[in-house]
Design an enzyme around this catalytic site. Structure first.
Site, short mmCIF file in Angstrom:
data_model
loop_
_atom_site.label_atom_id
_atom_site.label_comp_id
_atom_site.label_asym_id
_atom_site.label_seq_id
_atom_site.Cartn_x
_atom_site.Cartn_y
_atom_site.Cartn_z
N ARG A 228 0.78 -0.88 0.11
CA ARG A 228 -0.04 0.08 0.02
C ARG A 228 1.04 1.10 0.07
NH1 ARG A 228 -4.62 -0.87 -1.59
NH2 ARG A 228 -5.53 0.76 -0.63
N GLU B 223 -2.00 8.35 -6.23
CA GLU B 223 -1.92 7.62 -7.61
C GLU B 223 -3.07 8.45 -8.46
OE1 GLU B 223 -2.41 3.60 -6.95
OE2 GLU B 223 -0.61 3.31 -5.93
N HIS C 240 1.28 0.44 -10.31
CA HIS C 240 0.44 -0.27 -9.43
C HIS C 240 -0.10 -1.77 -9.95
CE1 HIS C 240 -2.58 0.00 -5.98
NE2 HIS C 240 -2.53 -1.35 -6.10
#
Length: 528
Positions: free
Chosen positions: A229, A258, A277
């Site tokens: 995370r 993000e 990601h």
């Protein structure tokens, strides 16, 4: 039922919902008032990381039963607000475990051997062989922060490559860590020992920014990998430590914000590898999390336990067939006990006897609490019943005993306050037929259904006839009767199944007779 999907998931998950007969509505750009309107009549909501499930969203969704997160992280969901509104929050922790673990291993190799940097220079026409002297993993120490499902999988994979494993996780036992070959240590010791550090802890107020300047100094000459995370590593500190050579390298797949800003300091240093990601971005992982989440939504809507519920008790899939019949009898016993108690409920005790004492009964206990609180007209289900008990200051006790005198399995629900106490015992006849078998010690074997009347009276001739006559006079039909007494000539208790509500005039007429000790009308179907 309507299921709203606000972030893209694999078609396999949508097919599960449709095959179960639900109307699936997708809205991948919904926000603000449009989101509130779309969710207002939804029974299920499926999201990934893009949708913020706030208190406002949850309160707008009066019919909502479950929020399913197609993935692991749930920091975009207000779980406390969901619990307050009786909404299950469930994720799919298993679906992308393998994908995230494999990406972590790949990123570890990439930073250890400078693979992306060397690739770029070669495609630019530069043969930079002498500029890269990599680090081997064999014989090195891996530090794992967060030894959950992904952390354990990473530890197993890198242990097999010859790495020594140390781990920091305050929520796992030393025995469990040892079983996967890891030594459990404090965070500072984990950082000091690690040649490579990999992070797999959830993002919480306690973990946000937990790897900062001081922590990175402990990792001197080491490598940092984060496919967990974003926000756990102080990104400015990481960039500074890469620039001054404190750490040898880093590989990040997740970020505090993000998409990653083009002016992020992380992009300024050749020693830091970044990917957008991709940890769960495999075809198999996306299909797995989609179908797992959809299956949990389907289960929740029909009232079945949810395997990965985060704010509600869950039942192992293999145990559910054994426990399912007891969920209803526990709830029923709670309803009956609460309606027989004089005054407010201050204490609840749920006792399990016999075979059921060997089971994980957390969900059954929650169902008993639901039964206790439901007649009080609170909005309650098995999700928020434990929280309601805590908020109301009600003490809840759960106990088990393998011994059961008369039954293979027995559930007892006792509700009490300073002035009164009521115990209702329930069981299953032949494993499927629910019965209330005792009320305050009186053996009654009553069928719990619809509307019921419980009377206490002196045990003498003519009393049952009186009760029947008064009921008939006021238009109440008796469908069944179950009688018990403490001793000849003492006090008796009778449970009646009736077809309609008992008028106050009928209760008053019965209470005027000295032989009637008490009369209580009970509804189990939510209707007066």
């Amino acid at each position: 039922m309507k299921v709203l999907v606000t972030d893209p998931i694999a078609d396999a998950g949508l097919d599960v919902l449709r095959d179960a007969g639900h109307d699936v509505e997708t809205g991948y750009e919904l926000e603000g008032e449009e989101l509130l309107e779309a969710v207002s009549d939804a029974s299920g909501l499926i999201v990934r990381s893009g949708t913020e499930v706030t208190e406002e969203v949850l309160e707008a969704a009066e019919d909502l039963v479950i929020v399913g997160r197609a993935g692991i992280g749930v920091d975009n969901i207000d779980i406390d607000a969901a619990t307050d509104n009786g909404v299950i929050v469930a994720n799919a922790p298993e679906g992308n475990v393998r994908a995230a673990a494999e990406h972590t291993v790949a990123m570890t190799f990439a930073t250890a051997r400078s693979i992306p940097q060397a690739h770029v220079r070669l495609t630019d026409g530069e043969w930079a062989k002498s500029d890269y002297l990599g680090a081997e993993l064999d014989g090195k120490t891996l530090g794992v922060v967060g030894l959950g499902r992904v952390g354990q999988e990473v530890a197993k994979k890198l242990d097999s490559l010859g790495m020594d494993i140390v781990a920091f996780d305050p929520y796992i036992s030393e025995e469990r860590a040892e079983r996967i070959g890891a030594e459990l240590v404090e965070l500072e010791d984990c950082l000091s020992a690690a040649d490579f550090l990999t992070i797999h802890t959830p993002l919480t107020p306690e973990t946000e920014g937990m790897i900062g300047e001081e922590e990175l100094d402990l990792l001197e000459d080491g490598y940092v990998v984060n496919v967990g995370r974003g926000g756990i590593i102080d990104e400015d500190a990481l960039a500074a430590k890469a620039a001054d050579g404190t750490i040898a390298g880093a590989a990040l797949d997740v970020f505090a914000e993000e998409p990653l800003s083009t002016d992020s300091p992380l992009l300024e240093h050749d020693e830091i590898i970044v990917t957008p990601h991709l940890g769960a971005s495999t075809e198999a992982a996306q299909e797995n999390v989609a179908t797992s989440t959809a299956e949990q939504v389907v289960a929740a809507i029909v009232g079945e336990p949810v395997a990965n519920a985060l704010n509600a008790p869950s039942i192992d899939e293999s145990a559910f067939p054994r426990l399912e019949p007891y969920i209803e009898i526990a709830e029923t016993a709670g309803k009956v006990a609460a309606q027989l108690l004089s005054g407010r409920t201050e204490d609840i005790e749920v006792t399990y006897e016999g075979d059921i004492a060997d089971e994980d009964v957390e969900f059954v206990t929650a169902s008993a609490l639901k039964g206790v609180f439901e007649p009080l007209e609170w909005q309650v289900n098995a999700v928020n019943a434990p929280q309601i008990a805590e908020d109301r200051g009600v003490d809840v006790t759960e106990s088990k005993t393998r011994q059961a005198e008369d039954f293979q399995s027995l559930i007892s629900v006792t509700v009490s306050n300073d002035d009164d106490s009521v115990t209702v015992d329930g069981t299953l006849f032949e494993g499927v037929d629910p019965r209330i078998v005792r009320v305050d010690g009186y053996r009654v074997d009553a069928i719990p259904h619809g509307k019921m009347v419980v009377t206490r009276n002196t045990d003498e001739p003519g009393v049952i006839g009186l009760i029947g006559s008064v009921m008939g006079k006021h238009g109440v039909n008796i469908a069944g009767m179950f009688n018990a007494r403490e001793a000849h000539g003492g006090e008796a208790l009778t449970v009646y199944n009736v077809d309609s509500q008992v008028p106050e005039a009928a209760k008053d007429e019965l209470n005027d007779d000295d032989r009637i000790v008490g009369i209580d009308y009970i509804t189990l179907d939510g209707q007066n």
